[in-house]
Design a protein around this motif. Structure first.
Motif, short mmCIF file in Angstrom:
data_model
loop_
_atom_site.label_atom_id
_atom_site.label_comp_id
_atom_site.label_asym_id
_atom_site.label_seq_id
_atom_site.Cartn_x
_atom_site.Cartn_y
_atom_site.Cartn_z
N GLU A 116 -3.04 2.82 0.57
CA GLU A 116 -3.11 2.74 -0.89
C GLU A 116 -4.29 3.53 -1.46
O GLU A 116 -4.14 4.26 -2.43
CB GLU A 116 -3.19 1.27 -1.33
N ARG B 229 -12.21 -2.46 6.23
CA ARG B 229 -10.84 -2.98 6.18
C ARG B 229 -10.14 -2.68 4.86
O ARG B 229 -9.37 -3.47 4.34
CB ARG B 229 -10.83 -4.47 6.48
N ASP C 241 -7.42 -0.96 2.36
CA ASP C 241 -6.00 -0.62 2.46
C ASP C 241 -5.94 0.91 2.38
O ASP C 241 -5.83 1.49 1.31
CB ASP C 241 -5.22 -1.27 1.32
#
Length: 169
Positions: free
Chosen positions: A148, A143, A145
């Motif tokens: 980013e 999980r 990001d």
């Protein structure tokens, strides 16, 4: 400089870098005046191989995994930390033939190592003169990001490549 370059090339072309230190070079004419300079160049070239053949491996933020619920289990966290600290295992993972390329995102079950099946790897090469000089990346939980992390890995890789090429030119 042209004469020095020509002389050094005459002796070095086709010679393994680890044998350069043992070469006997005969200098003639004005080149005798540059024997210290040429000796210094030969010395630096022979030590260059030591630097190139060494693989430097750095990691940071390893304890940050303890902030993710996937690693609340102490046994699992220890296994992951041991893997990341195992230089050979990490090099095998990031050099995996299935994930060769300038940039890759490897998610969960795409990982070749069982311990990383619940993790993601975002990796990128950096290079000079179209030769790979290294690989950098992020290993983290599924999980992540991704937007980013992909941006960060790509930007760091791009900037390292740009800096290396500006120095090498």
């Amino acid at each position: 400089l042209y004469s020095i370059s020509k002389t050094i090339n005459q002796y070095f072309v086709g010679i393994d870098i680890d044998k350069i230190e043992k070469l006997k070079i005969i200098l003639k004419g004005n080149l005798v005046n540059y024997k210290d300079f040429i000796s210094n160049v030969i010395n630096r070239i022979s030590k260059f191989d030591d630097k190139v053949s060494a693989v430097n491996f750095y990691y940071d933020g390893l304890t940050n995994i303890l902030n993710f619920k996937e690693y609340f289990d102490v046994k699992r966290a220890k296994e992951f930390m041991s893997l990341v600290q195992d230089k050979d295992a990490i090099l095998e993972i990031i050099r995996d033939e299935d994930n060769v390329g300038d940039f890759s995102v490897i998610i969960g079950s795409e990982n070749s190592t069982n311990l990383l099946k619940e993790n993601s790897i975002i990796r990128s090469t950096f290079r000079s003169n179209n030769q790979n000089d290294g690989i950098l990346g992020i290993i983290g939980p599924l999980r992540l990001d991704y937007r980013e992390c992909v941006r960060i890995v790509w930007m760091v890789s791009y900037n390292i490549t740009k800096t290396i090429n500006s120095i090498v030119r």
